[in-house]
Design a protein around this motif. Structure first.
Motif, PDB file in Angstrom:
ATOM      1  N   SER A 104      42.673  26.511  54.003  1.00 49.81           N
ATOM      2  CA  SER A 104      43.150  26.373  52.628  1.00 49.81           C
ATOM      3  C   SER A 104      43.403  27.736  51.990  1.00 49.81           C
ATOM      4  O   SER A 104      42.709  28.712  52.279  1.00 49.81           O
ATOM      5  CB  SER A 104      42.124  25.603  51.795  1.00 49.81           C
ATOM      6  N   SER A 105      44.378  27.783  51.102  1.00 43.50           N
ATOM      7  CA  SER A 105      44.627  28.990  50.309  1.00 43.50           C
ATOM      8  C   SER A 105      44.004  28.863  48.916  1.00 43.50           C
ATOM      9  O   SER A 105      44.295  29.671  48.031  1.00 43.50           O
ATOM     10  CB  SER A 105      46.138  29.226  50.180  1.00 43.50           C
ATOM     11  N   ARG A 106      43.143  27.858  48.737  1.00 40.30           N
ATOM     12  CA  ARG A 106      42.506  27.623  47.437  1.00 40.30           C
ATOM     13  C   ARG A 106      40.990  27.489  47.615  1.00 40.30           C
ATOM     14  O   ARG A 106      40.352  26.603  47.062  1.00 40.30           O
ATOM     15  CB  ARG A 106      43.089  26.362  46.797  1.00 40.30           C
ATOM     16  N   LYS A 107      40.412  28.417  48.359  1.00 41.14           N
ATOM     17  CA  LYS A 107      38.994  28.324  48.691  1.00 41.14           C
ATOM     18  C   LYS A 107      38.102  28.333  47.450  1.00 41.14           C
ATOM     19  O   LYS A 107      37.100  27.619  47.379  1.00 41.14           O
ATOM     20  CB  LYS A 107      38.589  29.465  49.626  1.00 41.14           C
ATOM     21  N   LYS A 108      38.431  29.168  46.474  1.00 35.87           N
ATOM     22  CA  LYS A 108      37.542  29.248  45.307  1.00 35.87           C
ATOM     23  C   LYS A 108      37.535  27.930  44.537  1.00 35.87           C
ATOM     24  O   LYS A 108      36.521  27.562  43.935  1.00 35.87           O
ATOM     25  CB  LYS A 108      37.932  30.414  44.401  1.00 35.87           C
ATOM     26  N   VAL A 220      27.456  26.492  34.766  1.00 34.60           N
ATOM     27  CA  VAL A 220      27.952  27.540  33.872  1.00 34.60           C
ATOM     28  C   VAL A 220      28.225  28.838  34.624  1.00 34.60           C
ATOM     29  O   VAL A 220      29.293  29.455  34.469  1.00 34.60           O
ATOM     30  CB  VAL A 220      26.958  27.778  32.719  1.00 34.60           C
ATOM     31  N   PHE A 221      27.287  29.269  35.465  1.00 35.89           N
ATOM     32  CA  PHE A 221      27.482  30.547  36.146  1.00 35.89           C
ATOM     33  C   PHE A 221      28.525  30.473  37.258  1.00 35.89           C
ATOM     34  O   PHE A 221      29.018  31.510  37.713  1.00 35.89           O
ATOM     35  CB  PHE A 221      26.144  31.074  36.675  1.00 35.89           C
ATOM     36  N   THR A 222      28.876  29.265  37.688  1.00 32.59           N
ATOM     37  CA  THR A 222      29.976  29.135  38.640  1.00 32.59           C
ATOM     38  C   THR A 222      31.300  29.549  38.008  1.00 32.59           C
ATOM     39  O   THR A 222      32.240  29.933  38.716  1.00 32.59           O
ATOM     40  CB  THR A 222      30.057  27.680  39.155  1.00 32.59           C
ATOM     41  N   ILE A 223      31.385  29.500  36.696  1.00 32.13           N
ATOM     42  CA  ILE A 223      32.620  29.879  36.001  1.00 32.13           C
ATOM     43  C   ILE A 223      32.976  31.339  36.288  1.00 32.13           C
ATOM     44  O   ILE A 223      34.160  31.691  36.414  1.00 32.13           O
ATOM     45  CB  ILE A 223      32.477  29.647  34.487  1.00 32.13           C
ATOM     46  N   ILE A 224      31.958  32.200  36.423  1.00 28.61           N
ATOM     47  CA  ILE A 224      32.223  33.635  36.599  1.00 28.61           C
ATOM     48  C   ILE A 224      33.004  33.917  37.883  1.00 28.61           C
ATOM     49  O   ILE A 224      34.062  34.561  37.833  1.00 28.61           O
ATOM     50  CB  ILE A 224      30.913  34.442  36.550  1.00 28.61           C
ATOM     51  N   PRO A 225      32.532  33.463  39.060  1.00 26.18           N
ATOM     52  CA  PRO A 225      33.346  33.722  40.260  1.00 26.18           C
ATOM     53  C   PRO A 225      34.683  33.003  40.245  1.00 26.18           C
ATOM     54  O   PRO A 225      35.661  33.510  40.817  1.00 26.18           O
ATOM     55  CB  PRO A 225      32.450  33.221  41.407  1.00 26.18           C
ATOM     56  N   VAL A 226      34.753  31.843  39.608  1.00 31.69           N
ATOM     57  CA  VAL A 226      36.032  31.132  39.547  1.00 31.69           C
ATOM     58  C   VAL A 226      37.063  31.951  38.772  1.00 31.69           C
ATOM     59  O   VAL A 226      38.237  32.032  39.158  1.00 31.69           O
ATOM     60  CB  VAL A 226      35.847  29.745  38.904  1.00 31.69           C
TER      61      VAL A 226
END
Length: 294
Positions: A104-108, A220-226
């Protein structure tokens, strides 16, 4: 021709920026593993299941039975059966998730989707009270499998944001961030559970609020890497025909065929499955053992 030093430095700085963003997901998801799976979930689910089975304060520990899909289980063993079943399911699901992520090119977005679905599932523990142990089983079973799926996608990103000689260092730093984040929330949660009056809670509400806080922390903290991570095109994948799902299964089957010719690799993978299940059992059982025996 050698690459100019300035260009090389820019590429290294860009990778470092992506790696720092990547570390935040370890910080995010570790709260689920520490607060929920390692400490609070086991004793709390056993307590709720004990209420449903008619356990009394004099029965400590209580060995009465509840039935899951018609199978009788001791209330004290119920959390361990749930986590073991989640591990069993993951053994079949995660290789497929990994094969799809690699192509996939949409891993995040794969990582984020699994993470937020897992956090939503984990948040259902807030509503587990009285005799409603079944919801707790469903909540942690789904959250555990989805957490594993998110980590497979998370690790797939590492190949895109680091060179081969950087990966050990980057992965170790991610683990350190995970222990720091999960440990920080766990300390707060232990204060909540040990001193519920400080927060205006009774003990049951303090446990439920702590379980919910882990789900919120994760989401909530998943938002940062996304926000900070970029998506990359897949690398070094086998040529297979068909859509993404069909190509992913093709790569998985090709890998399994190759593994059959590598007996040491197969032995390692089987050994790791049992080793990992043993380690997880010790971690999940520690809080229950401590509560009842120590």
């Amino acid at each position: 021709m050698a690459q100019p030093a300035g260009i090389a430095n820019v590429a290294a700085l860009d990778r470092l920026k992506q790696q720092k963003a990547w570390n935040w997901y370890d910080w995010a998801n570790s709260a689920f593993y520490t607060t929920v799976l390692s400490v609070l979930y086991g004793p709390y689910l056993s307590s709720v299941a004990g209420n449903a089975a008619g356990c009394t304060a004099a029965e400590d520990p209580c060995n009465r039975l509840v039935h899951v899909a018609g199978i009788p289980m001791s209330v004290g063993s119920l959390p361990l059966y749930v986590t073991s079943f989640a591990t069993f399911i993951s053994a079949f699901v995660l290789p497929i998730v990994g094969a799809i992520a690699d192509r996939s090119s949409r891993k995040k977005w794969h990582m984020a989707g699994y993470a937020w679905a897992g956090a939503l599932s984990a948040s259902l523990m807030f509503f587990v009270e009285g005799t409603n142990w079944q919801l707790g089983v469903i909540s942690v079973l789904l959250a555990s499998v989805l957490a594993g799926c998110s980590l497979v996608s998370y690790y797939a990103i590492l190949v895109d944001i680091s060179t081969e000689d950087e990966r050990d260092r980057v992965s170790s730093r991610g683990w350190a961030w995970g222990y720091l984040g999960g440990g920080l929330l766990l300390v707060i949660n232990l204060v909540m559970v040990q001193k519920p009056d400080l927060f205006g809670f009774d003990t049951g509400m303090a446990v439920r609020a702590s379980l919910a806080s882990a789900a919120i922390w994760w989401a909530v903290f998943t938002i940062i890497p996304v926000i900070r991570l970029r998506n990359y095109e897949p690398r070094n994948v086998l040529e297979e025909k068909g859509g993404l799902l069909q190509r992913s299964f093709g790569q998985l089957f090709a890998t399994l065929k190759e593994v059959r010719a590598l007996p040491q690799t197969m032995t390692f993978l089987l050994a790791y499955l049992f080793f990992n299940d043993g380690i997880q059992t010790v971690i999940y059982a520690a809080s229950k053992y401590g509560q009842e025996q120590l």
